[in-house]
Design a protein around this motif. Sequence first.
Motif, short mmCIF file in Angstrom:
data_model
loop_
_atom_site.label_atom_id
_atom_site.label_comp_id
_atom_site.label_asym_id
_atom_site.label_seq_id
_atom_site.Cartn_x
_atom_site.Cartn_y
_atom_site.Cartn_z
N ALA A 1 42.17 31.70 34.65
CA ALA A 1 41.78 32.65 33.74
C ALA A 1 41.69 34.08 34.31
O ALA A 1 42.11 34.99 33.91
CB ALA A 1 40.49 32.13 33.07
N GLN A 2 40.79 33.82 35.54
CA GLN A 2 40.46 35.43 36.26
C GLN A 2 41.76 36.02 36.74
O GLN A 2 41.99 37.08 36.48
CB GLN A 2 39.67 35.00 37.43
N LEU A 3 42.81 34.97 37.19
CA LEU A 3 44.14 35.90 37.75
C LEU A 3 44.84 36.51 36.42
O LEU A 3 45.50 37.50 36.45
CB LEU A 3 44.86 34.90 38.31
N GLN A 4 44.58 35.55 35.21
CA GLN A 4 45.35 36.22 33.90
C GLN A 4 44.92 37.60 33.56
O GLN A 4 45.35 38.44 33.28
CB GLN A 4 45.39 35.26 32.90
N GLU A 5 43.28 37.63 33.76
CA GLU A 5 42.81 38.91 33.23
C GLU A 5 43.00 40.06 34.26
O GLU A 5 43.42 41.16 33.88
CB GLU A 5 41.10 38.76 33.33
N TYR A 6 43.41 39.96 35.56
CA TYR A 6 43.41 40.78 36.56
C TYR A 6 45.12 41.12 36.18
O TYR A 6 45.39 42.50 36.31
CB TYR A 6 43.66 40.09 37.97
N MET A 7 46.13 40.14 36.09
CA MET A 7 47.52 40.71 35.79
C MET A 7 47.53 41.39 34.53
O MET A 7 48.16 42.29 34.41
CB MET A 7 48.21 39.15 35.77
N ASP A 8 46.70 40.93 33.55
CA ASP A 8 46.74 41.73 32.05
C ASP A 8 46.54 43.15 32.31
O ASP A 8 47.05 44.04 31.74
CB ASP A 8 45.68 41.17 30.99
N GLN A 9 45.34 43.52 33.33
CA GLN A 9 44.88 44.60 33.50
C GLN A 9 45.96 45.55 34.27
O GLN A 9 45.97 46.55 34.23
CB GLN A 9 43.36 44.60 34.03
N MET A 10 46.39 44.78 35.33
CA MET A 10 47.56 45.54 36.16
C MET A 10 48.84 45.88 35.48
O MET A 10 49.11 46.98 35.47
CB MET A 10 47.83 44.42 37.19
N ALA A 11 49.11 44.95 34.45
CA ALA A 11 50.52 45.10 33.95
C ALA A 11 50.38 46.30 32.81
O ALA A 11 51.15 47.33 32.65
CB ALA A 11 50.95 44.07 33.13
#
Length: 112
Positions: A85-95
């Motif tokens: 979940a944390q990495l998904q949040e990171y990737m969503d913000q990054m993208a």
Amino acid sequence: DKDRTAAQNNLVHKWFADIAKQKGDETSAEIKALCNLTYGRPILDRDDEEWKAAFGYIFDSLSHAAKLKAMRVLDVPITRRMSVAQLQEYMDQMARDYREQGFRLTDPEGRE
């Protein structure tokens, strides 16, 4: 839930390479360091007080350039510490941020 998926891990590293290739003046490792500092650190700081205190003690007195270099040279474990979940949040913000700047990122669904 703690373990990131192989697909997530592969995709975020592909994005680092996508951005580096399009920028042309930074390496994938430099992009990773910037993203870890920009997206990863705030997530870990929010979710892990002990990590925040220890990491902040070491890093907060450094300049931005020194933080980036330390992230890269020391290979600070940012995404490795993250849950799915944390990495998904990171990737969503990054993208969102990089696409708003006009970068093309590999589509995980293969549509691009």
